[in-house]
Enzyme design. Structure first.
Site, PDB file in Angstrom:
ATOM      1  N   ASN A  42       0.860  -1.180   0.000  1.00  0.00           N
ATOM      2  CA  ASN A  42       0.000   0.000   0.000  1.00  0.00           C
ATOM      3  C   ASN A  42       0.898   1.231   0.000  1.00  0.00           C
ATOM      4  OD1 ASN A  42      -1.881   2.101   0.796  1.00  0.00           O
ATOM      5  ND2 ASN A  42      -3.251   0.448   1.410  1.00  0.00           N
ATOM      6  N   PHE A  43       0.692   2.135  -0.941  1.00  0.00           N
ATOM      7  CA  PHE A  43       1.541   3.322  -1.059  1.00  0.00           C
ATOM      8  C   PHE A  43       1.004   4.530  -0.305  1.00  0.00           C
ATOM      9  CE2 PHE A  43       3.309   0.902  -4.565  1.00  0.00           C
ATOM     10  CZ  PHE A  43       4.659   1.212  -4.471  1.00  0.00           C
ATOM     11  N   HIS A  58     -12.687  -4.716   1.026  1.00  0.00           N
ATOM     12  CA  HIS A  58     -12.347  -4.121  -0.271  1.00  0.00           C
ATOM     13  C   HIS A  58     -13.496  -4.294  -1.261  1.00  0.00           C
ATOM     14  CE1 HIS A  58      -8.133  -4.096   1.160  1.00  0.00           C
ATOM     15  NE2 HIS A  58      -7.980  -3.139   0.261  1.00  0.00           N
ATOM     16  N   HIS A  59     -13.336  -3.624  -2.395  1.00  0.00           N
ATOM     17  CA  HIS A  59     -14.301  -3.724  -3.484  1.00  0.00           C
ATOM     18  C   HIS A  59     -14.296  -5.135  -4.072  1.00  0.00           C
ATOM     19  CE1 HIS A  59     -10.834  -3.417  -6.237  1.00  0.00           C
ATOM     20  NE2 HIS A  59     -10.398  -2.523  -5.381  1.00  0.00           N
ATOM     21  N   LYS A 109     -11.411  -6.707  -6.377  1.00  0.00           N
ATOM     22  CA  LYS A 109     -10.067  -7.046  -5.897  1.00  0.00           C
ATOM     23  C   LYS A 109      -9.869  -8.555  -6.005  1.00  0.00           C
ATOM     24  CE  LYS A 109      -6.773  -6.319  -2.169  1.00  0.00           C
ATOM     25  NZ  LYS A 109      -5.762  -5.824  -3.140  1.00  0.00           N
TER      26      LYS A 109
END
Length: 234
Positions: A97-98, A130-131, A134
């Site tokens: 994760n950025f 999550h959606h 994913k």
């Protein structure tokens, strides 16, 4: 800076917006079917799919193009990429994760795990939401959180994805529901009380901004790095 977007889905399009706002040029947009010359770019950002990530990253390193990757689900080959990068004197960053907020959350998770390690009354668990598009479960972010707990615990030595359960493992619940960018919750529960820390992403802008900042930082460097290096935290 000339950027190659390897993976031009929803994240790729969000990264494009941020990159253009910051004065960069997108020279390659690949959804996996196109042919392209990676040497046209100064740096590559890979948000593809697990089956494509290893090939994309290897191609960049073999052509001396710095590359960052936020694709999860391919990490069984991570050590191979590290070896290739060191062999070729390349430049590479992987992050589950950025987002700046998530990377701060990682550090909070590590510190909380250290404090909770001596308290046998509490049981730790992770939930990620999550959606529905994913592809991997649990999320790379959830795995990173679990690894942080494992590294700071004397008793916990692995993680398990529910409904599978294991002794001395962090149980992870993965929920898929429409239009959720990403929510991660760490819970410590006892008979007396519960302690909880949570990160909720409201949109994909934070992920995209972090990816572009990482790409900006990586150009001109040699080695394998993490977001801790980029953000100088921890």
């Amino acid at each position: 800076m000339k950027i190659a977007l390897l993976g031009y889905g929803r994240m790729g399009k969000e990264i494009e917006k941020i990159a253009l706002q910051r004065g960069h040029e997108i020279v390659i947009k690949s959804s996996g079917k196109e042919t392209y010359d990676i040497t046209e770019a100064d740096v590559a950002i890979d948000f593809s799919i697990p089956l494509s990530a290893y090939k994309n990253i290897s191609n960049c390193i073999n052509n001396n193009i710095p590359v960052i990757s936020g694709t999860t689900g391919w990490l069984d080959k991570y050590n191979d990429i590290v070896s290739l990068c060191n062999q070729k004197n390349g430049a590479f960053i992987y992050a589950s994760n950025f987002s700046l907020g998530v990377n701060i959350f990682f550090e909070l998770n590590n510190q909380l795990a250290k404090m909770m390690d001596t308290l046998e009354e509490y049981n730790v668990s992770i939930e990620e939401i999550h959606h529905i598009k994913k592809l991997d479960a649990p999320s790379g972010t959830a795995i990173t959180l679990a690894e942080g707990i494992i590294e700071n615990s004397k008793e916990i030595n692995e993680w398990s994805l529910l409904p599978e359960t294991k002794d001395n493992a962090v149980p992870i619940t993965a929920v898929r529901t429409p239009e959720v960018p990403g929510t991660h919750t760490i819970s410590y529960d006892s008979e007396i009380d519960s302690i909880e820390i949570k990160h909720t992403a409201h949109n994909r802008k934070g992920f995209a901004l972090g990816a572009v900042v990482a790409a900006e930082w990586l150009v001109g460097k040699t080695g394998v790095f993490t977001m801790k290096d980029v953000l100088n935290i921890g």
